[in-house]
Design an enzyme around this catalytic site. Sequence first.
Site, PDB file in Angstrom:
ATOM      1  N   ALA A  29       0.821  -1.333  -0.143  1.00 57.61           N
ATOM      2  CA  ALA A  29      -0.022   0.129  -0.718  1.00 57.61           C
ATOM      3  C   ALA A  29       1.063   1.294  -0.052  1.00 57.61           C
ATOM      4  O   ALA A  29       1.680   1.348   0.343  1.00 57.61           O
ATOM      5  CB  ALA A  29      -1.730   0.191   1.471  1.00 57.61           C
ATOM      6  N   ASN A  30       0.204   2.184  -0.387  1.00 58.25           N
ATOM      7  CA  ASN A  30       1.116   3.562  -0.161  1.00 58.25           C
ATOM      8  C   ASN A  30       0.687   4.209   1.000  1.00 58.25           C
ATOM      9  O   ASN A  30      -1.017   3.933   1.881  1.00 58.25           O
ATOM     10  CB  ASN A  30       0.682   4.989  -1.350  1.00 58.25           C
ATOM     11  CG  ASN A  30       1.058   4.431  -2.889  1.00 58.25           C
ATOM     12  OD1 ASN A  30       1.917   3.857  -3.088  1.00 58.25           O
ATOM     13  ND2 ASN A  30       0.801   5.645  -3.523  1.00 58.25           N
ATOM     14  N   ARG A  31       1.099   5.456   1.209  1.00 60.30           N
ATOM     15  CA  ARG A  31       1.031   5.915   3.024  1.00 60.30           C
ATOM     16  C   ARG A  31      -0.587   6.647   2.282  1.00 60.30           C
ATOM     17  O   ARG A  31      -0.124   7.620   1.561  1.00 60.30           O
ATOM     18  CB  ARG A  31       1.918   6.297   3.418  1.00 60.30           C
ATOM     19  CG  ARG A  31       2.915   5.727   3.815  1.00 60.30           C
ATOM     20  CD  ARG A  31       3.587   6.631   4.838  1.00 60.30           C
ATOM     21  NE  ARG A  31       4.930   6.180   5.005  1.00 60.30           N
ATOM     22  CZ  ARG A  31       4.728   5.193   6.381  1.00 60.30           C
ATOM     23  NH1 ARG A  31       4.247   4.939   7.310  1.00 60.30           N
ATOM     24  NH2 ARG A  31       5.975   4.773   6.123  1.00 60.30           N
ATOM     25  N   SER A  32      -1.716   6.681   2.926  1.00 58.49           N
ATOM     26  CA  SER A  32      -2.994   7.401   3.213  1.00 58.49           C
ATOM     27  C   SER A  32      -3.857   7.330   4.065  1.00 58.49           C
ATOM     28  O   SER A  32      -3.999   6.836   4.422  1.00 58.49           O
ATOM     29  CB  SER A  32      -3.011   7.548   1.775  1.00 58.49           C
ATOM     30  OG  SER A  32      -4.793   8.515   1.556  1.00 58.49           O
TER      31      SER A  32
END
Length: 217
Positions: A29-32
């Site tokens: 995942a990306n950080r968000s």
Amino acid sequence: DEPLRLFGKHVLVTAGPTHEPIDPVRYIANRSSGKQGFAIAAAAAEAGARVTLVAGPVHLPTPPGVDRVDVESALEMAEAVDAALPADVAVMVAAVADWRVVRSADQKLKKDGGAIAPLELTENPDILAGLAHGLRRPPLVVGFAAETQDVIRYAQAKRVRKGADWIVANDVSGDVMGGDANTVHIVMADEVVSLPEMPKGDVARALVERIADALAE
Ligand code: C5P
């Protein structure tokens, strides 16, 4: 009272990360945090729009008056965006993972002391570019871009490449991730509007005002 400037309009918002499964307990995942996208959905609903919020996995309450569709992966997000059309405006705020695992495992992978199996990755579809170049393109398509340097120049290039009308360039060189404030530049074809650092809710309301101006033209 505020006039309902987006009454009768359908606004589609994507927000949060996507999770690309490796096995039942692991993901890429990306950080968000999803905070900026949720704030935009809330502001659009406050302005009277019908709002569809396609949300990746985040721990945030659904803003009042917003129709929320929860998804996990980029492929699910792409499908949910397609299913939500037509829309008058799309604001794509999600931090979509660029890659997914080609074959995620049905059972938890074991660390059994042997060789570590490599992950075979493949590229996810670009949901924003697909929407902006698609047959059912909303009249106004807004993307986001997190950049740490040359923020406006990279955003202008991204605007053209992805076929978006505007790119909201996010200066993430500071402490934006998961925080409550944001510094953005709204990059349009022939104009850049730079907003001072402000709470994400204020960024959302400023952007919604711009969107209402554009739709009124
Ligand atoms: O290329 P980059 O990830 O920086 O582009 C960011 C913009 O593109 C955001 O609006 C994001 O929501 C959108 N995007 C997308 N699908 C992807 C990658 C990015 O919609 N696979």
